[in-house]
Design a protein around this motif. Sequence first.
Motif, PDB file in Angstrom:
ATOM      1  N   ASN A   4       0.804  -1.245   0.000  1.00 36.60           N
ATOM      2  CA  ASN A   4       0.000   0.000   0.000  1.00 36.60           C
ATOM      3  C   ASN A   4       0.827   1.281   0.000  1.00 36.60           C
ATOM      4  N   PHE A   5       2.156   1.172  -0.108  1.00 35.17           N
ATOM      5  CA  PHE A   5       2.980   2.373  -0.224  1.00 35.17           C
ATOM      6  C   PHE A   5       3.318   2.589  -1.705  1.00 35.17           C
ATOM      7  N   THR A   6       2.816   3.666  -2.259  1.00 35.81           N
ATOM      8  CA  THR A   6       3.069   3.982  -3.659  1.00 35.81           C
ATOM      9  C   THR A   6       3.726   5.351  -3.749  1.00 35.81           C
ATOM     10  N   MET A   7       4.940   5.388  -4.267  1.00 33.48           N
ATOM     11  CA  MET A   7       5.677   6.643  -4.403  1.00 33.48           C
ATOM     12  C   MET A   7       5.854   6.974  -5.884  1.00 33.48           C
ATOM     13  N   SER A   8       5.779   8.255  -6.204  1.00 34.18           N
ATOM     14  CA  SER A   8       5.831   8.664  -7.609  1.00 34.18           C
ATOM     15  C   SER A   8       7.251   8.795  -8.132  1.00 34.18           C
ATOM     16  N   ASN A   9       8.207   9.108  -7.257  1.00 37.36           N
ATOM     17  CA  ASN A   9       9.596   9.292  -7.679  1.00 37.36           C
ATOM     18  C   ASN A   9      10.479   8.283  -6.970  1.00 37.36           C
ATOM     19  N   ILE A  10      11.452   7.745  -7.711  1.00 39.96           N
ATOM     20  CA  ILE A  10      12.311   6.705  -7.158  1.00 39.96           C
ATOM     21  C   ILE A  10      13.762   7.170  -7.161  1.00 39.96           C
ATOM     22  N   ASN A  11      14.508   6.761  -6.131  1.00 34.96           N
ATOM     23  CA  ASN A  11      15.928   7.075  -6.028  1.00 34.96           C
ATOM     24  C   ASN A  11      16.651   6.665  -7.310  1.00 34.96           C
ATOM     25  N   ALA A  12      17.334   7.625  -7.915  1.00 35.67           N
ATOM     26  CA  ALA A  12      17.986   7.396  -9.208  1.00 35.67           C
ATOM     27  C   ALA A  12      19.038   6.297  -9.132  1.00 35.67           C
ATOM     28  N   ASN A  13      19.734   6.195  -8.002  1.00 34.91           N
ATOM     29  CA  ASN A  13      20.759   5.170  -7.844  1.00 34.91           C
ATOM     30  C   ASN A  13      20.149   3.781  -7.867  1.00 34.91           C
ATOM     31  N   TYR A  14      18.990   3.594  -7.217  1.00 37.88           N
ATOM     32  CA  TYR A  14      18.332   2.294  -7.206  1.00 37.88           C
ATOM     33  C   TYR A  14      17.815   1.925  -8.591  1.00 37.88           C
ATOM     34  N   LEU A  15      17.310   2.914  -9.324  1.00 36.97           N
ATOM     35  CA  LEU A  15      16.845   2.660 -10.693  1.00 36.97           C
ATOM     36  C   LEU A  15      17.988   2.172 -11.575  1.00 36.97           C
ATOM     37  N   LYS A  16      19.148   2.798 -11.423  1.00 41.26           N
ATOM     38  CA  LYS A  16      20.320   2.401 -12.217  1.00 41.26           C
ATOM     39  C   LYS A  16      20.761   0.978 -11.860  1.00 41.26           C
ATOM     40  N   ILE A  17      20.752   0.651 -10.571  1.00 41.15           N
ATOM     41  CA  ILE A  17      21.120  -0.701 -10.149  1.00 41.15           C
ATOM     42  C   ILE A  17      20.164  -1.730 -10.746  1.00 41.15           C
ATOM     43  N   CYS A  18      18.872  -1.421 -10.740  1.00 38.69           N
ATOM     44  CA  CYS A  18      17.875  -2.326 -11.331  1.00 38.69           C
ATOM     45  C   CYS A  18      18.149  -2.551 -12.812  1.00 38.69           C
ATOM     46  N   ASP A  19      18.415  -1.469 -13.528  1.00 35.68           N
ATOM     47  CA  ASP A  19      18.711  -1.578 -14.960  1.00 35.68           C
ATOM     48  C   ASP A  19      19.980  -2.398 -15.197  1.00 35.68           C
ATOM     49  N   ASP A  20      21.004  -2.168 -14.393  1.00 30.90           N
ATOM     50  CA  ASP A  20      22.267  -2.902 -14.545  1.00 30.90           C
ATOM     51  C   ASP A  20      22.088  -4.383 -14.231  1.00 30.90           C
ATOM     52  N   LEU A  21      21.278  -4.698 -13.220  1.00 34.87           N
ATOM     53  CA  LEU A  21      21.018  -6.100 -12.877  1.00 34.87           C
ATOM     54  C   LEU A  21      20.263  -6.805 -13.998  1.00 34.87           C
ATOM     55  N   LYS A  22      19.287  -6.124 -14.589  1.00 30.18           N
ATOM     56  CA  LYS A  22      18.528  -6.724 -15.699  1.00 30.18           C
ATOM     57  C   LYS A  22      19.444  -6.956 -16.908  1.00 30.18           C
ATOM     58  N   THR A  23      20.303  -5.979 -17.190  1.00 31.29           N
ATOM     59  CA  THR A  23      21.245  -6.116 -18.307  1.00 31.29           C
ATOM     60  C   THR A  23      22.199  -7.280 -18.069  1.00 31.29           C
ATOM     61  N   TYR A  24      22.692  -7.387 -16.838  1.00 37.12           N
ATOM     62  CA  TYR A  24      23.621  -8.468 -16.495  1.00 37.12           C
ATOM     63  C   TYR A  24      22.943  -9.824 -16.655  1.00 37.12           C
ATOM     64  N   TYR A  25      21.707  -9.918 -16.171  1.00 28.96           N
ATOM     65  CA  TYR A  25      20.989 -11.190 -16.236  1.00 28.96           C
ATOM     66  C   TYR A  25      20.703 -11.593 -17.675  1.00 28.96           C
ATOM     67  N   LYS A  26      20.425 -10.615 -18.540  1.00 26.58           N
ATOM     68  CA  LYS A  26      20.061 -10.911 -19.929  1.00 26.58           C
ATOM     69  C   LYS A  26      21.262 -11.257 -20.810  1.00 26.58           C
ATOM     70  N   HIS A  27      22.472 -11.043 -20.318  1.00 30.80           N
ATOM     71  CA  HIS A  27      23.661 -11.372 -21.112  1.00 30.80           C
ATOM     72  C   HIS A  27      23.628 -12.864 -21.456  1.00 30.80           C
ATOM     73  N   PRO A  28      23.881 -13.243 -22.729  1.00 29.71           N
ATOM     74  CA  PRO A  28      23.759 -14.648 -23.150  1.00 29.71           C
ATOM     75  C   PRO A  28      24.499 -15.637 -22.254  1.00 29.71           C
ATOM     76  N   CYS A  29      25.719 -15.309 -21.874  1.00 29.39           N
ATOM     77  CA  CYS A  29      26.497 -16.222 -21.025  1.00 29.39           C
ATOM     78  C   CYS A  29      25.834 -16.417 -19.672  1.00 29.39           C
ATOM     79  N   HIS A  30      25.377 -15.300 -19.090  1.00 30.31           N
ATOM     80  CA  HIS A  30      24.751 -15.381 -17.775  1.00 30.31           C
ATOM     81  C   HIS A  30      23.405 -16.092 -17.846  1.00 30.31           C
ATOM     82  N   THR A  31      22.684 -15.886 -18.972  1.00 30.90           N
ATOM     83  CA  THR A  31      21.394 -16.552 -19.158  1.00 30.90           C
ATOM     84  C   THR A  31      21.568 -18.065 -19.248  1.00 30.90           C
ATOM     85  N   LYS A  32      22.556 -18.494 -20.024  1.00 23.46           N
ATOM     86  CA  LYS A  32      22.812 -19.928 -20.160  1.00 23.46           C
ATOM     87  C   LYS A  32      23.266 -20.529 -18.836  1.00 23.46           C
ATOM     88  N   MET A  33      24.081 -19.777 -18.113  1.00 21.75           N
ATOM     89  CA  MET A  33      24.531 -20.261 -16.808  1.00 21.75           C
ATOM     90  C   MET A  33      23.358 -20.414 -15.862  1.00 21.75           C
TER      91      MET A  33
END
Length: 415
Positions: free
Chosen positions: A348-377
């Motif tokens: 029930n906590f909904t915030m309109s703006n998110i910490n920019a550092n956390y957003l970047k970490i999320c994007d980097d984690l998704k990119t890392y996970y999607k890398h073909p080598c990491h996906t196969k692993m």
Amino acid sequence: MENDVAIELEAMLEKAQPLFTTKSCCIYKVPHQIRQSSEDAYTPVLVSIGPLHHGNSRLVTMEGHEQFYCQHFIQRSEASLTDLVNCVQQLEPQIRACYSEKIDLTVDELVKVIFIDCCFVIELFLGGQWVINDVIPSKSWMITRVMQDLILLENQVRFFVFEKIYNLAFASRLNGGEFRSFMWVAVGRFSNHNKQGVLPPAGGSIAHFTDLLRYLYLPPSHRIPSKNPVPLVIGHSASELVEAGVKFTVNKPWHGIGILDLEFEHGILKIPHIVVHDSTEVLLRNIMTLELCHYPNDHYIADYVSFLTRLVNRDKDADVLIKAGIIRSTISGNDTSVAKLFKDVDKNFTMSNINANYLKICDDLKTYYKHPCHTKMATLRRDYFTTPCKTAASIAGIVLLLLTFVQTICSILQV
């Protein structure tokens, strides 16, 4: 001829007031949608501070203790009772303006409530050893419970009221250096929350005790959250990220690094060490509600909880962070309660703006996970190494395959 309905409407609208009547408002009733998910997390159990829970039949027992403390505070005060009460009376309009709810107390009633509550807290903070035959310091569970009640958002009095009374009562001792400021005293009382060694703020920037606790957890350099209304999405939980090769480690605090500072680089997610205990839910809920109501564009704690909630979806995700030494749980029961705690708090906590550092970490984690080598692993780990039996069978299969390959080579060489 005037319309009767119009006349009634005009009279009604003349009395209308905005929800928060002044900029001084900083003590809020918890919104119903949030409160209903955990009523106990926002309701004092032992002591009422301020007018919002005054008169609660469950808290009447402590009123005698509060008055007892107040009596001893007056005896030690350099100022007379009349001077102290006059001080609170002069502040009464400002005090009333601090609350989001209409206070159904007369001026005299509110002055009495605020005066006794403030004297009680000041005397308690100064040690309690001054009070003869006092039961609170001798009962560790009681002092713990009182201190927990003091962090509740609805159970607050503005900080400047405490300071005015304290400064008036101990003027010469403050000037002589015998006593420190009330801010120093309060920070010392909440020292178990001050893991960063934050110095007391100056200039009256702290509204009340809930706000003080939030301040103690903020990053040393307050970065401004992203102004983009982008949802915080990691996409994969801690256990899934481990399968893709992400390593979790403790981000050890040092100058400039706070407990909310997360880092991700070279496949390593660093998270500062946190201790999750039975009162963690109460602490987080009240600070997050303060941010929701008072800091809509500056919600560091809510962002942090939102990130951990998405990282720790299930029991095995919590186990990943516990084994890495990031989380130490002292919750009554199993460590697996950690995952449920963060889910419940974030609900029930909904915030309109998110910490920019956390957003970047999320994007980097998704990119890392999607890398073909990491996906196969990740696929290999998920399909062949999820249990000891599967792991043993997979290793045996690989060894058999290698032996077959070696045997084939040897056969060819012999020909």
